[in-house]
Enzyme design. Structure first.
Site, short mmCIF file in Angstrom:
data_model
loop_
_atom_site.label_atom_id
_atom_site.label_comp_id
_atom_site.label_asym_id
_atom_site.label_seq_id
_atom_site.Cartn_x
_atom_site.Cartn_y
_atom_site.Cartn_z
N ASP A 15 0.83 -1.20 0.00
CA ASP A 15 0.00 0.00 0.00
C ASP A 15 0.86 1.25 0.00
O ASP A 15 1.90 1.30 0.68
CB ASP A 15 -0.91 0.00 1.24
CG ASP A 15 -2.05 0.99 1.14
OD1 ASP A 15 -2.27 1.55 0.05
OD2 ASP A 15 -2.72 1.22 2.16
N ARG A 28 0.64 9.17 -10.36
CA ARG A 28 0.39 7.91 -9.66
C ARG A 28 0.98 6.74 -10.45
O ARG A 28 1.44 5.76 -9.86
CB ARG A 28 -1.12 7.71 -9.46
CG ARG A 28 -1.73 8.67 -8.44
CD ARG A 28 -3.25 8.48 -8.37
NE ARG A 28 -3.61 7.13 -7.97
CZ ARG A 28 -3.70 6.73 -6.70
NH1 ARG A 28 -3.44 7.57 -5.72
NH2 ARG A 28 -4.05 5.50 -6.41
N ASN A 63 -10.42 -2.55 -6.88
CA ASN A 63 -9.55 -1.65 -7.65
C ASN A 63 -10.04 -1.43 -9.08
O ASN A 63 -9.61 -0.47 -9.73
CB ASN A 63 -8.12 -2.18 -7.68
CG ASN A 63 -7.40 -2.07 -6.35
OD1 ASN A 63 -6.49 -2.84 -6.05
ND2 ASN A 63 -7.80 -1.11 -5.53
#
Length: 240
Positions: A15, A28, A63
């Site tokens: 994470d 990202r 996700n």
């Protein structure tokens, strides 16, 4: 008396890729790329320490709800990593496995993954299992359906239904030991629908380190913490 131990199976919730990138003012996507590099480092370190099983949570069923551009990039990263590492895994004895609803992956990536799994199936040094499109609830639902099918076909007898551990024979991880240690990076302290049944007695270790910054030193700190714990599995320590 406390006994020091080394885990045989480590599970990791990787994470913090996105937050790591945001802190540095980069995309990202770059964070996810750094996350892949970190996994390579950690895999090597785990193997060097003689730990035979490593399972990582790479992509959950939830996700899929992320922006399409981010999901597409993660799938691209997976494809690129398979191209880059499969031959090396074969040479170094890394057995690759995947758990989850792999039919949800893009067809080309899913086939590439299955090919890599087949090519590395003789690996004896370490087993790397990647949880992709994974949900513990989906896994349990799948196991229940398989049990029902086996009961109806006669492959599973009535007496088997009274075995407390019956469902373990139908989980994705049925031919692996249960995780001894879970490491979650990024500061969150929850399991996030990951290996819920398998981690009934797993030791939990949480760190604020974001996944791209997790390294051998951080791994050794987690292993040292694990070694200091007493694992009783519900029993009483006679030496306490």
């Amino acid at each position: 008396m406390m006994t020091r131990q080394t885990p045989q199976h480590i599970a990791i919730i990787m994470d913090g890729n996105g937050r790591w990138a945001q802190q540095r003012g980069v995309s990202r996507s770059f964070g996810h790329k750094q996350g892949v590099d970190t996994l390579e480092t950690v895999l090597n370190a785990v193997a060097e320490r003689g730990i035979p099983y490593l399972t990582v949570y790479a992509f959950s069923t939830e996700n899929w709800q992320r922006p399409k551009s981010e999901v597409d990039y993660i799938m691209q990263l997976l494809a690129e990593a398979l191209c880059q590492y499969t031959d090396r895994f074969v040479r170094e004895g890394v057995r690759l496995r995947a758990i989850g609803d792999l039919d949800q992956l893009p067809p080309q990536v899913a086939q590439q993954l299955r090919d890599a799994i087949e090519q590395t199936r003789e690996g004896k040094h370490i087993t790397l299992t990647i949880a992709l499109s994974y949900s513990a609830y989906t896994e349990v639902s799948y196991a229940i359906r398989q049990i029902v099918d086996d009961v109806q076909s006669g492959r599973c007898g009535e007496a088997d239904l009274f075995r407390q551990d019956l469902i373990n024979d139908y989980l994705y991880t049925r031919d692996m030991p249960m995780p001894d240690l879970l490491i979650r990076t990024g500061g969150e302290q929850r399991l996030s629908n990951f290996l819920l049944l398998q981690m009934a007695y797993t030791e939990l270790y949480f760190t604020d380190i974001l996944w791209p910054d997790f390294d051998e030193t951080a791994l050794d700190k987690a292993l040292e913490d694990y070694a200091s714990r007493q694992r009783r599995f519900g029993k009483i320590d006679e030496d306490a």
